[in-house]
Design a protein around this motif. Structure first.
Motif, PDB file in Angstrom:
ATOM      1  N   GLN B  57       0.816  -1.202   0.000  1.00 56.22           N
ATOM      2  CA  GLN B  57       0.000   0.000   0.000  1.00 56.22           C
ATOM      3  C   GLN B  57       0.853   1.256   0.000  1.00 56.22           C
ATOM      4  N   GLY B  58       0.302   2.281  -0.631  1.00 57.64           N
ATOM      5  CA  GLY B  58       0.915   3.592  -0.593  1.00 57.64           C
ATOM      6  C   GLY B  58       0.201   4.487   0.406  1.00 57.64           C
ATOM      7  N   GLU B  59       0.114   5.773   0.082  1.00 57.70           N
ATOM      8  CA  GLU B  59      -0.473   6.751   0.988  1.00 57.70           C
ATOM      9  C   GLU B  59      -1.993   6.686   1.031  1.00 57.70           C
ATOM     10  N   VAL B  60      -2.623   6.406  -0.115  1.00 57.52           N
ATOM     11  CA  VAL B  60      -4.080   6.507  -0.222  1.00 57.52           C
ATOM     12  C   VAL B  60      -4.670   5.236  -0.832  1.00 57.52           C
ATOM     13  N   PRO B  61      -4.556   4.076  -0.163  1.00 56.83           N
ATOM     14  CA  PRO B  61      -4.965   2.809  -0.769  1.00 56.83           C
ATOM     15  C   PRO B  61      -6.451   2.476  -0.667  1.00 56.83           C
ATOM     16  N   ASN B  62      -7.175   3.170   0.222  1.00 54.26           N
ATOM     17  CA  ASN B  62      -8.566   2.778   0.483  1.00 54.26           C
ATOM     18  C   ASN B  62      -9.439   2.911  -0.749  1.00 54.26           C
ATOM     19  N   GLY B  63     -10.181   1.858  -1.051  1.00 54.64           N
ATOM     20  CA  GLY B  63     -11.080   1.853  -2.192  1.00 54.64           C
ATOM     21  C   GLY B  63     -10.468   1.295  -3.456  1.00 54.64           C
ATOM     22  N   TYR B  64      -9.193   0.893  -3.367  1.00 59.28           N
ATOM     23  CA  TYR B  64      -8.468   0.376  -4.536  1.00 59.28           C
ATOM     24  C   TYR B  64      -7.816  -0.971  -4.217  1.00 59.28           C
ATOM     25  N   ASN B  65      -7.818  -1.846  -5.222  1.00 62.93           N
ATOM     26  CA  ASN B  65      -7.090  -3.105  -5.109  1.00 62.93           C
ATOM     27  C   ASN B  65      -6.134  -3.252  -6.270  1.00 62.93           C
ATOM     28  N   VAL B  66      -5.037  -3.957  -6.043  1.00 64.88           N
ATOM     29  CA  VAL B  66      -4.099  -4.250  -7.124  1.00 64.88           C
ATOM     30  C   VAL B  66      -3.647  -5.694  -7.018  1.00 64.88           C
ATOM     31  N   SER B  67      -3.127  -6.183  -8.128  1.00 61.44           N
ATOM     32  CA  SER B  67      -2.457  -7.485  -8.150  1.00 61.44           C
ATOM     33  C   SER B  67      -1.370  -7.402  -9.211  1.00 61.44           C
ATOM     34  N   ARG B  68      -0.384  -8.269  -9.094  1.00 65.11           N
ATOM     35  CA  ARG B  68       0.713  -8.269 -10.066  1.00 65.11           C
ATOM     36  C   ARG B  68       1.050  -9.722 -10.381  1.00 65.11           C
ATOM     37  N   SER B  69       0.372 -10.241 -11.396  1.00 65.40           N
ATOM     38  CA  SER B  69       0.590 -11.644 -11.750  1.00 65.40           C
ATOM     39  C   SER B  69       1.733 -11.793 -12.756  1.00 65.40           C
ATOM     40  N   THR B  70       2.048 -10.734 -13.485  1.00 65.75           N
ATOM     41  CA  THR B  70       3.163 -10.778 -14.429  1.00 65.75           C
ATOM     42  C   THR B  70       4.037  -9.543 -14.230  1.00 65.75           C
ATOM     43  N   THR B  71       5.239  -9.564 -14.749  1.00 68.70           N
ATOM     44  CA  THR B  71       6.115  -8.398 -14.669  1.00 68.70           C
ATOM     45  C   THR B  71       5.532  -7.219 -15.455  1.00 68.70           C
ATOM     46  N   GLU B  72       4.839  -7.522 -16.557  1.00 73.45           N
ATOM     47  CA  GLU B  72       4.394  -6.477 -17.473  1.00 73.45           C
ATOM     48  C   GLU B  72       3.151  -5.712 -17.019  1.00 73.45           C
ATOM     49  N   ASP B  73       2.249  -6.369 -16.302  1.00 73.44           N
ATOM     50  CA  ASP B  73       0.930  -5.775 -16.057  1.00 73.44           C
ATOM     51  C   ASP B  73       0.697  -5.460 -14.589  1.00 73.44           C
ATOM     52  N   PHE B  74       0.015  -4.343 -14.356  1.00 68.20           N
ATOM     53  CA  PHE B  74      -0.280  -3.926 -12.972  1.00 68.20           C
ATOM     54  C   PHE B  74      -1.626  -3.211 -12.966  1.00 68.20           C
ATOM     55  N   PRO B  75      -2.730  -3.951 -12.989  1.00 66.78           N
ATOM     56  CA  PRO B  75      -4.052  -3.318 -13.034  1.00 66.78           C
ATOM     57  C   PRO B  75      -4.480  -2.760 -11.686  1.00 66.78           C
ATOM     58  N   LEU B  76      -5.251  -1.697 -11.750  1.00 67.54           N
ATOM     59  CA  LEU B  76      -5.800  -1.056 -10.547  1.00 67.54           C
ATOM     60  C   LEU B  76      -7.321  -1.207 -10.584  1.00 67.54           C
ATOM     61  N   ARG B  77      -7.862  -1.798  -9.528  1.00 70.65           N
ATOM     62  CA  ARG B  77      -9.307  -2.022  -9.470  1.00 70.65           C
ATOM     63  C   ARG B  77      -9.971  -1.075  -8.486  1.00 70.65           C
ATOM     64  N   LEU B  78     -11.033  -0.427  -8.972  1.00 70.51           N
ATOM     65  CA  LEU B  78     -11.886   0.364  -8.097  1.00 70.51           C
ATOM     66  C   LEU B  78     -13.067  -0.520  -7.724  1.00 70.51           C
ATOM     67  N   LEU B  79     -13.243  -0.751  -6.445  1.00 68.37           N
ATOM     68  CA  LEU B  79     -14.212  -1.739  -5.989  1.00 68.37           C
ATOM     69  C   LEU B  79     -15.636  -1.217  -6.065  1.00 68.37           C
ATOM     70  N   SER B  80     -15.853  -0.003  -5.596  1.00 67.14           N
ATOM     71  CA  SER B  80     -17.174   0.619  -5.593  1.00 67.14           C
ATOM     72  C   SER B  80     -16.928   2.127  -5.708  1.00 67.14           C
ATOM     73  N   ALA B  81     -17.007   2.637  -6.917  1.00 72.29           N
ATOM     74  CA  ALA B  81     -16.558   3.999  -7.185  1.00 72.29           C
ATOM     75  C   ALA B  81     -17.338   5.033  -6.372  1.00 72.29           C
ATOM     76  N   ALA B  82     -16.591   6.049  -5.932  1.00 75.83           N
ATOM     77  CA  ALA B  82     -17.177   7.155  -5.184  1.00 75.83           C
ATOM     78  C   ALA B  82     -16.738   8.468  -5.837  1.00 75.83           C
ATOM     79  N   PRO B  83     -17.536   9.537  -5.710  1.00 72.19           N
ATOM     80  CA  PRO B  83     -17.140  10.822  -6.304  1.00 72.19           C
ATOM     81  C   PRO B  83     -15.757  11.288  -5.860  1.00 72.19           C
ATOM     82  N   SER B  84     -15.330  10.904  -4.655  1.00 72.81           N
ATOM     83  CA  SER B  84     -14.002  11.295  -4.157  1.00 72.81           C
ATOM     84  C   SER B  84     -12.867  10.643  -4.951  1.00 72.81           C
ATOM     85  N   GLN B  85     -13.189   9.647  -5.768  1.00 76.11           N
ATOM     86  CA  GLN B  85     -12.189   8.990  -6.594  1.00 76.11           C
ATOM     87  C   GLN B  85     -12.057   9.628  -7.977  1.00 76.11           C
ATOM     88  N   THR B  86     -12.800  10.686  -8.206  1.00 75.89           N
ATOM     89  CA  THR B  86     -12.619  11.471  -9.428  1.00 75.89           C
ATOM     90  C   THR B  86     -11.218  12.063  -9.406  1.00 75.89           C
TER      91      THR B  86
END
Lengths: 110, 113
Positions: B57-86
């Protein structure tokens, strides 16, 4: 805790010099400098490491005072292309994190 | 080399929706990170990874998930979007954060209504 950058904004005429400062309350391993133009991604300028090593563009100079946890970026003979927002990022060496300041907006005019 | 690529470039979500921001790099970098950029706040670290299978986790991880299954890809998932994530989201990669430059992707501008 974010490093503090000063000034927040500066306007220069082409050919003038500027200094941007970055100060941290924590002991630092490295300081990174990036420039971001409006609507674009940040672009790397320089890294300064504890112990004196520096990596970066030849036309950019910077200093790192390890005792004071401060770094300064020196922009000399500014050009219009220097306009943008400058960010410093700091790393304490204890974790693989870079903490950025809030930026210094630089505008160079004719 | 394409460098760091991000998709989509723009996205509008309704509150409560979920989505994944994609990030890929072709430079064989071990370190990848996600930042969000809000006016006057600079770049704030959300999550980072020092290699495949390792994230933190970094400074502001709440509401976000990540995984790193390969060296090349690093997707960021928003679980339940909120206006504060704009925000504008940047992905970056590097050989290592300690002593190496980060290469930033072009960014994703996300609006949550």
């Amino acid at each position: 805790q974010q490093p503090v950058q000063s000034p927040q904004a500066v306007i220069l005429r082409e050919g003038e010099d500027a200094v941007i400062n970055c100060s941290s309350s924590k002991a630092l391993y490295s300081v990174h400098w990036y420039r971001q133009k409006h609507g674009e991604a940040p672009v790397f300028l320089m890294i300064l490491l504890k112990g004196g090593e520096q990596k970066g563009h030849e036309k950019i100079s910077a200093s790192f005072n390890e005792k004071k946890q401060q770094s300064s970026l020196y922009l000399t003979a500014s050009q219009l292309s220097y306009s943008g927002t400058y960010f410093c990022g700091t790393n304490t060496g204890t974790a693989s994190k870079l903490t950025f300041g809030t930026g210094t907006r630089l505008q160079v005019t004719l | 080399n394409a460098g760091v690529t991000q998709t989509p470039k723009f996205q509008v979500l309704k509150t409560g929706q979920s989505m994944t921001l994609q990030c890929a790099q072709d430079m064989n970098h071990e370190y990848m990170s996600w930042y969000r950029q809000d006016p006057g706040m600079g770049l704030r670290l959300i999550h980072y990874s020092v290699g495949a299978g390792i994230t933190d986790q970094g400074e502001v991880p709440n509401g976000y998930n990540v995984s790193r299954s390969t060296t090349e890809d690093f997707p960021l998932r928003l679980l339940s979007a909120a206006p504060s994530q704009t925000s504008v989201y940047f992905c970056a990669s590097s050989y290592s954060i300690q002593g190496w430059e980060q290469y930033f992707g072009p960014g994703t501008r996300l609006t949550v209504t």
